[in-house]
Design a protein around this motif. Structure first.
Motif, mmCIF file in Angstrom:
data_model
loop_
_atom_site.group_PDB
_atom_site.id
_atom_site.type_symbol
_atom_site.label_atom_id
_atom_site.label_comp_id
_atom_site.label_asym_id
_atom_site.label_seq_id
_atom_site.Cartn_x
_atom_site.Cartn_y
_atom_site.Cartn_z
ATOM 1 N N PHE A 1 -6.151 6.925 -1.140
ATOM 2 C CA PHE A 1 -6.766 5.679 -0.681
ATOM 3 C C PHE A 1 -5.696 4.705 -0.197
ATOM 4 O O PHE A 1 -5.822 4.101 0.877
ATOM 5 N N SER B 1 0.717 3.921 -3.073
ATOM 6 C CA SER B 1 0.457 5.344 -2.848
ATOM 7 C C SER B 1 1.523 6.214 -3.493
ATOM 8 O O SER B 1 1.217 7.203 -4.177
ATOM 9 N N ALA C 1 -6.491 10.481 -6.054
ATOM 10 C CA ALA C 1 -7.489 9.738 -5.276
ATOM 11 C C ALA C 1 -6.962 8.354 -4.895
ATOM 12 O O ALA C 1 -7.102 7.915 -3.747
ATOM 13 N N LYS D 1 -4.909 3.107 3.560
ATOM 14 C CA LYS D 1 -4.781 1.679 3.827
ATOM 15 C C LYS D 1 -3.452 1.375 4.512
ATOM 16 O O LYS D 1 -3.394 0.572 5.451
ATOM 17 N N TRP E 1 0.824 -1.212 0.000
ATOM 18 C CA TRP E 1 0.000 0.000 0.000
ATOM 19 C C TRP E 1 0.855 1.258 0.000
ATOM 20 O O TRP E 1 0.500 2.259 -0.634
#
Length: 267
Positions: free
Chosen positions: A254, A240, A250, A258, A236
């Motif tokens: 998100f 990102s 976006a 996470k 994650w």
């Protein structure tokens, strides 16, 4: 001598330790690049392989010189002698260790391998785009460290790399030209080394186990990676970062959220 192994090459810069010597098959592992070099680490056997009838040869460089120094010639000759009696030889290595597995593949007679985010070379003229390890390249002999001239071209297996790490893919493409029977396995957002997601999900031991079966299929490894990424903080975070670089705000937000929900990442 270590607890269960015999040191069969004990140089100032290179070391070879053999476990379970009387087995008929051999796995060879290489120490990867370490943050603080200068000493040999204690060698321990890969128990999964030893229990399945393999000897284990662990090779180390005391400093991060990519196994290329004034002991390389004698070291290469000695490990060739050690490996010669075994009817099957497999190898694995991370980063600098992956380079070692390729550099000594012909001497060892490696038949199958798993290479994790390896460098094809650190010589500036060979990899002009890759400046990551120039601190180790000052004394690097490009002739002694030439992988292509020492490649066991029939060696099968996989090169694991994160496609979002351009320099790892850059090296992987050169590796595949030197070893035409290797296949590239792309593990998105795996990082460097590319198996961090697998390590966090307990999947790397299963990847390593593919060497036991002799069926090292990239599709199987990708499936393990995908199965583990949902619960991987490394995945994650890298997602990102990569989404932000590509303007996907976006998705980046998100993935960052996470990551914040996850525990600590595997070192």
């Amino acid at each position: 001598m270590t607890a269960e192994g015999r040191i069969l090459f004990d140089g100032d810069r290179l070391r070879a330790t053999l476990f379970n010597a009387d087995a008929k098959k051999l796995i060879v592992t290489f120490r990867q690049r370490v943050a603080e070099d200068g000493v040999f680490s204690e060698s321990t056997p890969v128990q999964r392989f030893v229990k399945r009838g393999y000897a284990h040869l662990h090779l180390q460089a005391r400093v991060n010189d990519w196994y290329v120094n004034d002991e390389t010639g004698a070291f290469e000759a000695r490990i060739a002698e050690i490996a010669d009696p075994y009817r099957r030889v497999v190898a694995t290595g991370f980063s600098m260790g992956g380079f070692g597995a390729m550099r000594f593949s012909k001497a060892l007679g490696v038949q199958h391998c798993i290479l994790i985010s390896p460098q094809f070379s650190i010589a500036p003229k060979v990899v002009p785009k890759d400046r990551r390890y120039r601190d180790s390249a000052d004394g690097f002999d490009p002739v002694l460290g030439d992988v292509a001239s020492r490649a066991r071209r029939g060696m099968r297996g996989v090169v694991l790399a994160d496609p979002f790490r351009p320099l790892d893919i850059y090296n992987a493409q050169m590796i595949l030209r030197a070893f035409p029977k290797l296949r590239l396995c792309r593990l998105g957002c795996g990082g460097h080394p590319a198996t961090r997601v697998l390590g966090e999900s307990g999947g790397f031991s299963r990847v390593q186990g593919l060497l036991l079966s002799g069926q090292v299929d990239p599709a199987d490894i990708v499936a393990m990676h995908r199965a583990g990424r949902r619960e991987s903080p490394t995945y994650w975070r890298h997602l990102s970062e990569n989404a932000e670089k590509r303007g996907h705000a976006a998705l980046s937000a998100f993935a960052a959220a996470k990551h914040g929900e996850m525990g600590r990442e595997t070192p």
